[in-house]
Design an enzyme around this catalytic site. Structure first.
Site, PDB file in Angstrom:
ATOM      1  N   ASN A   1      13.104  95.733 -81.394  1.00 46.49           N
ATOM      2  CA  ASN A   1      13.507  94.377 -81.034  1.00 46.49           C
ATOM      3  C   ASN A   1      13.331  93.464 -82.231  1.00 46.49           C
ATOM      4  O   ASN A   1      12.474  93.707 -83.079  1.00 46.49           O
ATOM      5  CB  ASN A   1      12.639  93.866 -79.875  1.00 46.49           C
ATOM      6  CG  ASN A   1      13.057  92.490 -79.395  1.00 46.49           C
ATOM      7  OD1 ASN A   1      14.264  92.193 -79.305  1.00 46.49           O
ATOM      8  ND2 ASN A   1      12.103  91.623 -79.102  1.00 46.49           N
TER       9      ASN A   1
ATOM     10  N   MET B   1      18.360  89.519 -73.094  1.00 43.70           N
ATOM     11  CA  MET B   1      17.520  88.552 -72.397  1.00 43.70           C
ATOM     12  C   MET B   1      16.889  89.064 -71.100  1.00 43.70           C
ATOM     13  O   MET B   1      16.265  88.302 -70.376  1.00 43.70           O
ATOM     14  CB  MET B   1      18.326  87.267 -72.119  1.00 43.70           C
ATOM     15  CG  MET B   1      18.810  86.570 -73.380  1.00 43.70           C
ATOM     16  SD  MET B   1      17.491  86.265 -74.592  1.00 43.70           S
ATOM     17  CE  MET B   1      16.626  84.902 -73.786  1.00 43.70           C
ATOM     18  N   ARG B   2      17.045  90.348 -70.829  1.00 48.76           N
ATOM     19  CA  ARG B   2      16.382  90.917 -69.650  1.00 48.76           C
ATOM     20  C   ARG B   2      15.115  91.652 -70.081  1.00 48.76           C
ATOM     21  O   ARG B   2      15.104  92.328 -71.112  1.00 48.76           O
ATOM     22  CB  ARG B   2      17.286  91.934 -68.959  1.00 48.76           C
ATOM     23  CG  ARG B   2      18.354  91.322 -68.088  1.00 48.76           C
ATOM     24  CD  ARG B   2      19.248  92.414 -67.536  1.00 48.76           C
ATOM     25  NE  ARG B   2      18.585  93.294 -66.582  1.00 48.76           N
ATOM     26  CZ  ARG B   2      18.426  93.031 -65.285  1.00 48.76           C
ATOM     27  NH1 ARG B   2      18.885  91.909 -64.789  1.00 48.76           N
ATOM     28  NH2 ARG B   2      17.838  93.893 -64.490  1.00 48.76           N
TER      29      ARG B   2
ATOM     30  N   GLY C   1      25.535  87.674 -80.533  1.00 48.42           N
ATOM     31  CA  GLY C   1      25.746  88.993 -81.129  1.00 48.42           C
ATOM     32  C   GLY C   1      25.853  89.037 -82.639  1.00 48.42           C
ATOM     33  O   GLY C   1      26.361  90.021 -83.192  1.00 48.42           O
ATOM     34  N   SER C   2      25.319  88.015 -83.328  1.00 45.08           N
ATOM     35  CA  SER C   2      25.418  88.087 -84.799  1.00 45.08           C
ATOM     36  C   SER C   2      24.594  89.254 -85.344  1.00 45.08           C
ATOM     37  O   SER C   2      25.004  89.914 -86.300  1.00 45.08           O
ATOM     38  CB  SER C   2      24.998  86.758 -85.444  1.00 45.08           C
ATOM     39  OG  SER C   2      23.627  86.519 -85.262  1.00 45.08           O
ATOM     40  N   ASN C   3      23.461  89.527 -84.726  1.00 45.40           N
ATOM     41  CA  ASN C   3      22.651  90.674 -85.189  1.00 45.40           C
ATOM     42  C   ASN C   3      23.341  91.998 -84.877  1.00 45.40           C
ATOM     43  O   ASN C   3      23.297  92.926 -85.681  1.00 45.40           O
ATOM     44  CB  ASN C   3      21.245  90.631 -84.575  1.00 45.40           C
ATOM     45  CG  ASN C   3      20.374  89.604 -85.257  1.00 45.40           C
ATOM     46  OD1 ASN C   3      19.890  89.833 -86.358  1.00 45.40           O
ATOM     47  ND2 ASN C   3      20.218  88.447 -84.625  1.00 45.40           N
TER      48      ASN C   3
ATOM     49  N   HIS D   1      12.610  89.412 -83.161  1.00 47.30           N
ATOM     50  CA  HIS D   1      12.105  88.217 -82.495  1.00 47.30           C
ATOM     51  C   HIS D   1      11.967  87.082 -83.519  1.00 47.30           C
ATOM     52  O   HIS D   1      11.385  87.286 -84.582  1.00 47.30           O
ATOM     53  CB  HIS D   1      10.747  88.534 -81.859  1.00 47.30           C
ATOM     54  CG  HIS D   1      10.231  87.405 -81.034  1.00 47.30           C
ATOM     55  ND1 HIS D   1      10.751  87.090 -79.798  1.00 47.30           N
ATOM     56  CD2 HIS D   1       9.265  86.493 -81.287  1.00 47.30           C
ATOM     57  CE1 HIS D   1      10.116  86.039 -79.325  1.00 47.30           C
ATOM     58  NE2 HIS D   1       9.211  85.651 -80.203  1.00 47.30           N
TER      59      HIS D   1
END
Ligand code: GRF
Length: 200
Positions: free
Chosen positions: A106, A89-90, A11-13, A108
């Site tokens: 998102n 991750m889903r 959860g750093s982002n 990446h």
């Protein structure tokens, strides 16, 4: 703009987005953190920041569609019209993605379209790539695929360890993601035929 973050891990982002909202540099309200993982550290971060958070257990639903329908109901109830994925991750169902056209973002850790999927950074490093980077994109029905909003390259220099590379990638992510969400919240992203134009 009222938005939610979906995350599964550290959860750093998420935290960087939350702090950018709090400081006023993202003109929006971060209303909710949703996680599919009970013990994800991101949930603790949300509690520390006093941002409402909820765990939605995949085992409580028969399939992906039903799970995502429940997600959508929560988002609708909360009046949320934009979603930022941050290490979620889903894979999202096509129905869910279609409900939020160019309204799901998102981040990446690769220069898409190279290295979509999981373990991207490690795969790029193992492959011997000389350059990698970070991509922020809108989400479409394919994994790590939709219209690219921002990208930042990063050289993999001789002797760089994987840990050093990871640290650099996170530093870039923590600049790039708030910047992209800020542009979106300010109405500066325009998608034309899968290309994103940035109005400055
Ligand atoms: C980041 O590397 C992001 O690019 C990827 O998942 C990771 C999440 O990291 N999608 P964190 O949980 O935000 O620290």
């Amino acid at each position: 703009m009222k938005f939610a973050v979906l995350a599964s891990g550290n959860g750093s982002n998420f935290e960087v987005l939350a702090r950018s909202v709090r400081s006023g540099s993202i003109p929006a309200e971060l209303a909710l953190l949703l996680s599919d993982k009970k013990n994800a550290y991101v949930r603790q971060r949300a509690r520390n920041l006093q941002i409402p958070e909820q765990w939605l257990n995949p085992q409580d639903f028969p399939d992906r569609r039903a799970y995502d329908q429940a997600l959508k109901e929560i988002l609708t109830r909360e009046g949320i019209d934009f979603v930022a994925l941050a290490g979620y991750m889903r894979i999202l169902s096509a129905e869910f993605v279609r409900s939020y056209p160019n309204k799901i973002m998102n981040i990446h850790p690769a220069l898409l379209p190279s290295f979509p999927g999981t373990d991207s950074l490690y795969r790029a490093y193992r492959h011997g790539c000389k350059v990698t980077g970070v991509t922020v994109h809108f989400v479409d029905e394919q994994v790590d695929h939709g219209p690219i909003i921002l990208q930042q390259p990063l050289l993999i220099t001789p002797g760089m360890t994987y840990e050093e590379l990871e640290t650099r990638v996170h530093e870039i992510e923590h600049q790039l993601y708030p910047h992209a969400v800020r542009l979106y919240a300010a109405g500066k992203l325009l998608v034309k035929k899968n290309h994103v134009e940035i109005a400055e």
